[in-house]
Design a protein around this motif. Structure first.
Motif, mmCIF file in Angstrom:
data_model
loop_
_atom_site.group_PDB
_atom_site.id
_atom_site.type_symbol
_atom_site.label_atom_id
_atom_site.label_comp_id
_atom_site.label_asym_id
_atom_site.label_seq_id
_atom_site.Cartn_x
_atom_site.Cartn_y
_atom_site.Cartn_z
ATOM 1 N N ALA A 173 0.824 -1.205 0.000
ATOM 2 C CA ALA A 173 0.000 0.000 0.000
ATOM 3 C C ALA A 173 0.861 1.259 0.000
ATOM 4 O O ALA A 173 0.495 2.278 -0.590
ATOM 5 C CB ALA A 173 -0.937 0.002 1.208
ATOM 6 N N HIS A 174 2.010 1.168 0.653
ATOM 7 C CA HIS A 174 2.935 2.302 0.650
ATOM 8 C C HIS A 174 3.461 2.547 -0.758
ATOM 9 O O HIS A 174 3.603 3.687 -1.202
ATOM 10 C CB HIS A 174 4.091 2.036 1.614
ATOM 11 N N GLN A 175 3.766 1.458 -1.467
ATOM 12 C CA GLN A 175 4.222 1.622 -2.851
ATOM 13 C C GLN A 175 3.115 2.187 -3.727
ATOM 14 O O GLN A 175 3.380 2.961 -4.650
ATOM 15 C CB GLN A 175 4.706 0.278 -3.406
ATOM 16 N N PRO A 188 8.123 1.229 -14.575
ATOM 17 C CA PRO A 188 9.038 0.171 -15.000
ATOM 18 C C PRO A 188 9.279 -0.794 -13.836
ATOM 19 O O PRO A 188 9.634 -0.367 -12.727
ATOM 20 C CB PRO A 188 10.326 0.928 -15.350
ATOM 21 N N VAL A 189 9.053 -2.081 -14.067
ATOM 22 C CA VAL A 189 9.190 -3.067 -12.997
ATOM 23 C C VAL A 189 9.828 -4.339 -13.528
ATOM 24 O O VAL A 189 9.801 -4.622 -14.724
ATOM 25 C CB VAL A 189 7.821 -3.439 -12.367
ATOM 26 N N GLY A 190 10.387 -5.109 -12.606
ATOM 27 C CA GLY A 190 10.794 -6.469 -12.905
ATOM 28 C C GLY A 190 9.627 -7.405 -12.655
ATOM 29 O O GLY A 190 8.598 -7.007 -12.096
ATOM 30 N N PRO A 195 3.124 -8.169 -8.817
ATOM 31 C CA PRO A 195 2.038 -8.217 -7.833
ATOM 32 C C PRO A 195 1.845 -6.901 -7.091
ATOM 33 O O PRO A 195 0.715 -6.513 -6.772
ATOM 34 C CB PRO A 195 2.481 -9.335 -6.874
ATOM 35 N N HIS A 196 2.964 -6.195 -6.802
ATOM 36 C CA HIS A 196 2.843 -4.883 -6.156
ATOM 37 C C HIS A 196 2.065 -3.922 -7.045
ATOM 38 O O HIS A 196 1.171 -3.208 -6.581
ATOM 39 C CB HIS A 196 4.240 -4.289 -5.887
ATOM 40 N N LEU A 197 2.415 -3.892 -8.309
ATOM 41 C CA LEU A 197 1.758 -2.951 -9.208
ATOM 42 C C LEU A 197 0.295 -3.324 -9.414
ATOM 43 O O LEU A 197 -0.567 -2.447 -9.525
ATOM 44 C CB LEU A 197 2.482 -2.892 -10.553
#
Length: 370
Positions: A173-175, A188-190, A195-197
């Motif tokens: 939630a912080h992210q 941009p993510v790995g 799952p975070h996004l």
């Protein structure tokens, strides 16, 4: 749709989800379209990316994410780069040497070409409105959703803390607050960050559904999945800041040579690129190839049967030549620490202005703007 057909579709969906639980395939397909859109109209995109200040950045970071940030910036994409100092506490009892690590990140950013005139560099703790978004966002997700996040599970498994703090479970939630405060529409993510996004997208959708009255208050950001190559550490394990197995951007030529000389290889004299069968040798070949803009196979062919010593000499020369201008710029910027703080102050001011506007819109949507 008849019942049999419905069961068939449901079974196919379930099978696809099990085969690709992180949604990597869909993100890759979407990424190709996004790259076309970025090339055609970069100004429509706003990116949020960043790092935790837990140590100096290394070549894994550079070829994994940093190089891509500069590429997107230079294309004209609006860039927000967060130094997530509060998030250091998610898996550590104490944030050691925090001020030094924050300045080191700024130095690394400047050295690789992040331009503070075009990219907003700011610290998490300096943007109070960003953190105020955390409370309403947490109300939109369940404890079960936070607990089953695979990245949180991994962080807990490798936590340095004697016991896991409540902050760890708020990490997704912080992210989401980090991303949505500036209404970033591209992240941009790995693969491990998908799952975070996805939870960020869920939070944005639920907020809009609950409070938006038919309008979109918060965007649902897209993942720009990284095609970054996997570089192993010099010990053959995962490259990491705290593992003593990484070549940092700040490392000198002699230190780089020493680290590569001690890198793990194997007993076969003929050098070949075989990631599955010879991962350590292949990682070194890949590193040289990235620095020389060649293929790993081309690098391997040039070494042939000269053995691991020749491989390490080739890699050392390639890395030191590639990093020379970055190191030179870093040294020049390090001579004026006041300039680093000024960049942070300016970035924090810009980030605060954006966060205040977003928080105002969130409060208005929630009827709490009194």
């Amino acid at each position: 749709m008849n019942t049999t057909a419905h069961r068939t579709v449901a079974t196919e969906d379930h099978t696809a989800a099990c085969a690709d639980p992180l949604g990597v395939s869909a993100a890759q397909d979407r990424g190709a379209l996004l790259e076309e859109q970025i090339a055609g109209d970069p100004g429509r995109f706003r990116v949020l990316t960043g790092d935790r200040p837990t140590g100096r950045l290394h070549l894994g970071h550079y070829f994994g994410t940093l190089h891509n940030r500069v590429r997107l910036q230079n294309l004209g994409v609006e860039m927000y780069v967060i130094i997530a100092d509060y998030q250091v506490l998610t898996d550590r009892d104490v944030a050691d040497n925090l001020s030094e690590h924050v300045e080191d990140l700024v130095l690394d950013y400047l050295a690789i070409g992040v331009d503070p005139a075009r990219s907003t560099i700011f610290t998490h703790s300096a943007v109070p409105a960003l953190n105020q978004l955390l409370l309403p966002f947490l109300s939109l997700v369940s404890v079960a959703e936070l607990e089953r996040n695979p990245t949180v599970k991994d962080e807990i498994a490798h936590s340095r803390q004697s016991s896991v703090s409540g902050l760890m479970f708020t990490y997704p939630a912080h992210q989401a607050a980090d991303i949505l405060f500036c209404k970033a529409n591209l992240v941009p993510v790995g693969r491990d960050q998908l799952p975070h996004l996805e939870l960020t997208r869920t939070i944005a959708r639920r907020f809009n559904d609950r409070y938006g009255s038919g309008s979109v208050v918060l965007p649902r950001p897209d993942a720009l999945l990284s095609n970054a190559p996997l570089l192993l550490g010099t010990d053959g394990g995962k490259m990491g800041k705290s593992r003593g197995n990484a070549i940092t951007l700040a490392a000198g030529a002699d230190e780089t040579a020493r680290l590569i000389k001690g890198a793990r290889t194997d007993s076969e004299r003929h050098i070949a690129y075989d990631p599955a069968g010879r991962p350590e040798v292949s990682s070194l070949l890949l590193l040289a190839a990235l620095c020389q803009d060649r293929t790993p196979e081309e690098v391997a062919a040039g070494i042939g049967s000269a053995g691991s010593a020749a491989l390490k000499r080739t890699v050392t020369e390639a890395v030191n030549e590639y990093l020379a201008p970055i190191r030179s710029r870093r040294k020049a910027y390090a001579a004026d620490r006041g300039h680093l703080r000024a960049i942070l102050r300016e970035g924090n001011e810009r980030a605060n202005a954006v966060a205040d506007r977003t928080l105002g819109e969130v409060r208005a949507a929630m009827n709490s703007d009194y």
